[in-house]
Write a protein that holds these residues in place. Structure first.
Motif, PDB file in Angstrom:
ATOM      1  N   THR A   1      32.058  37.656  35.891  1.00 39.87           N
ATOM      2  CA  THR A   1      31.629  36.654  34.915  1.00 39.87           C
ATOM      3  C   THR A   1      31.667  37.226  33.502  1.00 39.87           C
ATOM      4  O   THR A   1      31.181  38.333  33.254  1.00 39.87           O
ATOM      5  CB  THR A   1      30.202  36.172  35.234  1.00 39.87           C
ATOM      6  OG1 THR A   1      30.200  35.575  36.535  1.00 39.87           O
ATOM      7  CG2 THR A   1      29.732  35.153  34.207  1.00 39.87           C
TER       8      THR A   1
ATOM      9  N   PRO B   1      30.669  40.682  42.818  1.00 43.07           N
ATOM     10  CA  PRO B   1      31.231  39.514  43.505  1.00 43.07           C
ATOM     11  C   PRO B   1      32.677  39.763  43.903  1.00 43.07           C
ATOM     12  O   PRO B   1      33.377  40.555  43.282  1.00 43.07           O
ATOM     13  CB  PRO B   1      31.124  38.408  42.449  1.00 43.07           C
ATOM     14  CG  PRO B   1      31.124  39.129  41.139  1.00 43.07           C
ATOM     15  CD  PRO B   1      30.384  40.421  41.404  1.00 43.07           C
ATOM     16  N   ARG B   2      33.121  39.083  44.946  1.00 42.28           N
ATOM     17  CA  ARG B   2      34.494  39.257  45.403  1.00 42.28           C
ATOM     18  C   ARG B   2      35.491  38.646  44.428  1.00 42.28           C
ATOM     19  O   ARG B   2      36.608  39.097  44.309  1.00 42.28           O
ATOM     20  CB  ARG B   2      34.661  38.621  46.786  1.00 42.28           C
ATOM     21  CG  ARG B   2      33.869  39.317  47.890  1.00 42.28           C
ATOM     22  CD  ARG B   2      34.131  38.680  49.238  1.00 42.28           C
ATOM     23  NE  ARG B   2      33.385  39.343  50.297  1.00 42.28           N
ATOM     24  CZ  ARG B   2      33.403  38.985  51.567  1.00 42.28           C
ATOM     25  NH1 ARG B   2      34.141  37.939  51.942  1.00 42.28           N
ATOM     26  NH2 ARG B   2      32.690  39.635  52.466  1.00 42.28           N
ATOM     27  N   GLY B   3      35.078  37.607  43.753  1.00 43.85           N
ATOM     28  CA  GLY B   3      35.961  36.936  42.816  1.00 43.85           C
ATOM     29  C   GLY B   3      35.930  37.579  41.440  1.00 43.85           C
ATOM     30  O   GLY B   3      35.494  38.716  41.267  1.00 43.85           O
ATOM     31  N   PRO B   4      36.368  36.842  40.434  1.00 42.09           N
ATOM     32  CA  PRO B   4      36.393  37.368  39.062  1.00 42.09           C
ATOM     33  C   PRO B   4      34.985  37.685  38.554  1.00 42.09           C
ATOM     34  O   PRO B   4      34.010  37.035  38.933  1.00 42.09           O
ATOM     35  CB  PRO B   4      37.019  36.211  38.262  1.00 42.09           C
ATOM     36  CG  PRO B   4      37.751  35.396  39.272  1.00 42.09           C
ATOM     37  CD  PRO B   4      36.959  35.500  40.540  1.00 42.09           C
TER      38      PRO B   4
ATOM     39  N   THR C   1      35.522  42.377  32.266  1.00 44.20           N
ATOM     40  CA  THR C   1      35.776  41.552  33.439  1.00 44.20           C
ATOM     41  C   THR C   1      36.951  42.059  34.279  1.00 44.20           C
ATOM     42  O   THR C   1      37.205  41.534  35.355  1.00 44.20           O
ATOM     43  CB  THR C   1      36.059  40.091  33.029  1.00 44.20           C
ATOM     44  OG1 THR C   1      37.153  40.058  32.094  1.00 44.20           O
ATOM     45  CG2 THR C   1      34.826  39.479  32.378  1.00 44.20           C
TER      46      THR C   1
END
Length: 236
Positions: free
Chosen positions: A151, A146-149, A159
């Motif tokens: 999980t 994912p582009r974000g943090p 992470t």
């Protein structure tokens, strides 16, 4: 997006060679709207023009979606080889296949079913099989993550993407991946690659068990590699 899906459904229903006129008539869609969406779908490879340029067919991107969504199947011969191996050890043995930079469970150990199958398939950074896929398919990493943090499934899930990159470099060097309390608290896994004739990795053979027995799992690494080598001709 709704109109694009309607166009794809129409081409799938009418078949290869469906024309823009047939699409506009079937959907009662303004020609300008239809041509704009058709050009976008062709550009994204969801549709392809036929050789005479008069009609359309489903494109490579659709084939990829179908392949990714379809559960993998394995032959009876492959299953027999895995079952023979399972009968000789005390750990769970799972076969995970790689599909378009995603994980799919091909053969789950019936005696020790996965308790976190959904998370295994969805969060590759947290599992041994996922890290093996990300390491071996380096070009797919930006797409698979994912582009974000990332999980955090347990306190031990990696992470930090720089830390994960360092772990993936180790996986590439060692040719195996591990997880300890990262996907599921209290469980550890070892994953070795399944490949054909030193070609691209198409899957992972995973040994799984309680965290306190991880040392014993690691001791089966060589036999797991041998099994992966025997399995490859039945899978690819």
């Amino acid at each position: 997006m709704t109109n694009s899906l309607r166009i794809l459904e129409t081409v799938a229903r009418l078949g290869t060679g469906t024309t823009a006129k047939e699409i506009t008539e079937a959907l009662q869609m303004p020609p300008a709207t239809a041509y704009r969406l058709l050009n976008a779908l062709v550009g994204d490879e969801y549709l392809a023009r036929t050789s005479d340029l008069r009609g359309f067919a489903l494109g490579h991107a659709i084939s990829g979606l179908i392949t990714a969504a379809t559960p993998p199947t394995i032959s009876a011969a492959a299953r027999a080889v895995i079952d023979e191996f399972r009968s000789g050890n005390r750990f769970a043995v799972h076969l995970i296949m790689f599909r378009n930079a995603s994980l799919r469970i091909a053969d789950e150990d019936p005696d020790y079913p996965l308790q976190s199958a959904f998370n295994l398939c969805r969060y590759p950074h947290a599992s041994a099989a996922g890290k093996l896929m990300l390491a071996e398919l380096a070009d797919a990493v930006p797409f698979a993550l994912p582009r974000g943090p990332l999980t955090k499934l347990t306190p031990d899930t990696i992470t930090d993407k720089r830390q994960l990159a360092a772990v993936l470099a180790e996986v590439r060097a060692e040719g195996e991946a591990t997880e300890v309390n990262e996907l599921e608290q209290g469980f550890a896994r070892l994953a070795v690659p399944v490949r054909l004739n030193d070609g691209p990795v198409g899957g992972a053979l995973c040994l799984s068990g309680p965290t306190e027995r991880f040392t014993g799992i690691r001791q089966h690494a060589d036999s797991a590699r041998e099994l992966a080598s025997r399995l490859a001709p039945f899978l690819f």
